[in-house]
Design an enzyme around this catalytic site. Sequence first.
Site, PDB file in Angstrom:
ATOM      1  NE  ARG A 207       1.485   4.626  18.744  1.00 47.38           N
ATOM      2  CZ  ARG A 207       0.543   4.444  17.826  1.00 47.38           C
ATOM      3  NH1 ARG A 207       0.755   3.646  16.798  1.00 47.38           N
ATOM      4  NH2 ARG A 207      -0.603   5.074  17.914  1.00 47.38           N
TER       5      ARG A 207
ATOM      6  CD  GLU B  83      -6.546   2.039   4.776  1.00 49.20           C
ATOM      7  OE1 GLU B  83      -6.439   1.662   3.592  1.00 49.20           O
ATOM      8  OE2 GLU B  83      -5.729   2.800   5.321  1.00 49.20           O
TER       9      GLU B  83
ATOM     10  CG  ASP C 299      -5.209  -3.983  15.295  1.00 49.42           C
ATOM     11  OD1 ASP C 299      -5.268  -5.170  14.942  1.00 49.42           O
ATOM     12  OD2 ASP C 299      -4.830  -3.622  16.420  1.00 49.42           O
TER      13      ASP C 299
ATOM     14  CB  THR D  22      -0.939   0.018   1.202  1.00 45.78           C
ATOM     15  OG1 THR D  22      -0.169  -0.021   2.408  1.00 45.78           O
ATOM     16  CG2 THR D  22      -1.873  -1.187   1.157  1.00 45.78           C
TER      17      THR D  22
END
EC number: 2.7.1.91
Length: 618
Positions: free
Chosen positions: A321, A216, A211, A184
């Site tokens: 993160r 999408e 995820d 993509t």
Amino acid sequence: MAPPPPPLAASTPLLHGEFGSYPARGPRFALTLTSQALHIQRLRPKPEARPRGGLVPLAEVSGCCTLRSRSPSDSAAYFCIYTYPRGRRGARRRATRTFQADGAATYEENRAEAQRWATALTCLLRGLPLPGDGEITPDLLPRPPRLLLLVNPFGGRGLAWQWCKNHVLPMISEAGLSFNLIQTERQNHARELVQGLSLSEWDGIVTVSGDGLLHEVLNGLLDRPDWEEAVKMPVGILPCGSGNALAGAVNQHGGFEPALGLDLLLNCSLLLCRGGGHPLDLLSVTLASGSRCFSFLSVAWGFVSDVDIQSERFRALGSARFTLGTVLGLATLHTYRGRLSYLPATVEPASPTPAHSLPRAKSELTLTPDPAPPMAHSPLHRSVSDLPLPLPQPALASPGSPEPLPILSLNGGGPELAGDWGGAGDAPLSPDPLLSSPPGSPKAALHSPVSEGAPVIPPSSGLPLPTPDARVGASTCGPPDHLLPPLGTPLPPDWVTLEGDFVLMLAISPSHLGADLVAAPHARFDDGLVHLCWVRSGISRAALLRLFLAMERGSHFSLGCPQLGYAAARAFRLEPLTPRGVLTVDGEQVEYGPLQAQMHPGIGTLLTGPPGCPGREP
């Protein structure tokens, strides 16, 4: 039509035979195949009292193939299996076992025996029935499943393409699966691709990312005019992102211990190679503007959504993160006033109970793979398929053999795994076409060449936040929400309403909120429920931290926290009364304001592999 044979006990022998070893010519082995494992016993030079590596659970096997010697004087055939056992430190490593079928005088007879074993093992791996008393031949195997792989090369810490090339593609090729791969290039690219896809050419769509890419894909399928058929397309996920919640649930469903990073990817890849789908509930979410999207994971408001979005700037850290974002979120803890209404489930599930004392998972930072050695390879393409494509792979030797094995290629026209085995003086082996695609199978074309090597990662430390409207596209199709009155109108009397100050509100479908966060330990992919969890104001920072630490084991409901609430529902409405805040659907930011959602049970299909026994990994 004769009834199918009754299921066999796990210890019932299906095949038994004697094989030689390769490349060493001396040892002889007795192999016994059951529905759960391949048992290996050394016969010569002397039987082992405690065989090492004598049990190969099928849960660790990706595939197999048959081979023949390139020496015309060698009448033996060869049977090779690809395995991913756990090493001493718990991490999986690729290993191969090659056995020599040499009990007959001619190559044709030995080939038939090797193919019999390869066919039986492939049937067991894919959940196909074996004939009770009939002959086991390659004719039992259907054409290889054809998968469309969608890879986000910037997933997680930018390792998605590297992991896909070095681990995913070799493993699914070993399994004999047919595939096309597309990288993509932008946000919503996957959504656009599946909207125009000819679905009849594919048996499944698998995302290699976090995820967000699967979000999408599912919304693209549900935004097609033929959405009722399109949503039945099996979808799968191979985790290469920073948020891998659904993969964590798939990993648990498969019976594996909690894992992160590369271990989680290998576990999910093994399950994908086994095949098998499971109904998947999808949540229809109507936003304040009237637009609608579909969720397979969660709707979040408050602390969870704040951490998710504010930690975007630390995306280069991978799943760490969220740890950093949680620390920062605790330091600036906010409360939000709002109203939560829900339609209770007709049959309440058992109260949330802690899972089987799952150990806390290690940080993903300790599970990253070693850098792949530099190796020349053909130019990569934006779309690659099961046409021959060299894939570099670290050299690995067969267990118990001091000598490396010769180069070979997989069956069925799959990619050559050059570098797996190096010559050791024996005649090199060549593939024996056992699992080749039948005539008429579609062949994909290569197109859109790009520069050689992995995609270039932008040098920025984080991804810029697009506008909320751009993050989740609206769906105009999909099933009607018959349980929901129009947003803004009064709710029916059988709904329950809570109003007050909240630290967080979470509506979750599967069990996991992250790869190592079990938010709803009792949830199933197809229970038809949305699991509502909320934390009211008044909780201390230390107590909130204890909740999330306990969530790693799925035991947060057993802490007795008075601010923690739970309800199982079929639909809900959330009305934020605080003027500013963040709402997310499947980790993607959406417009802020009132929203409502309804669960649509089992309308999707998730590629999960066979179910396992949680906590009883081989």
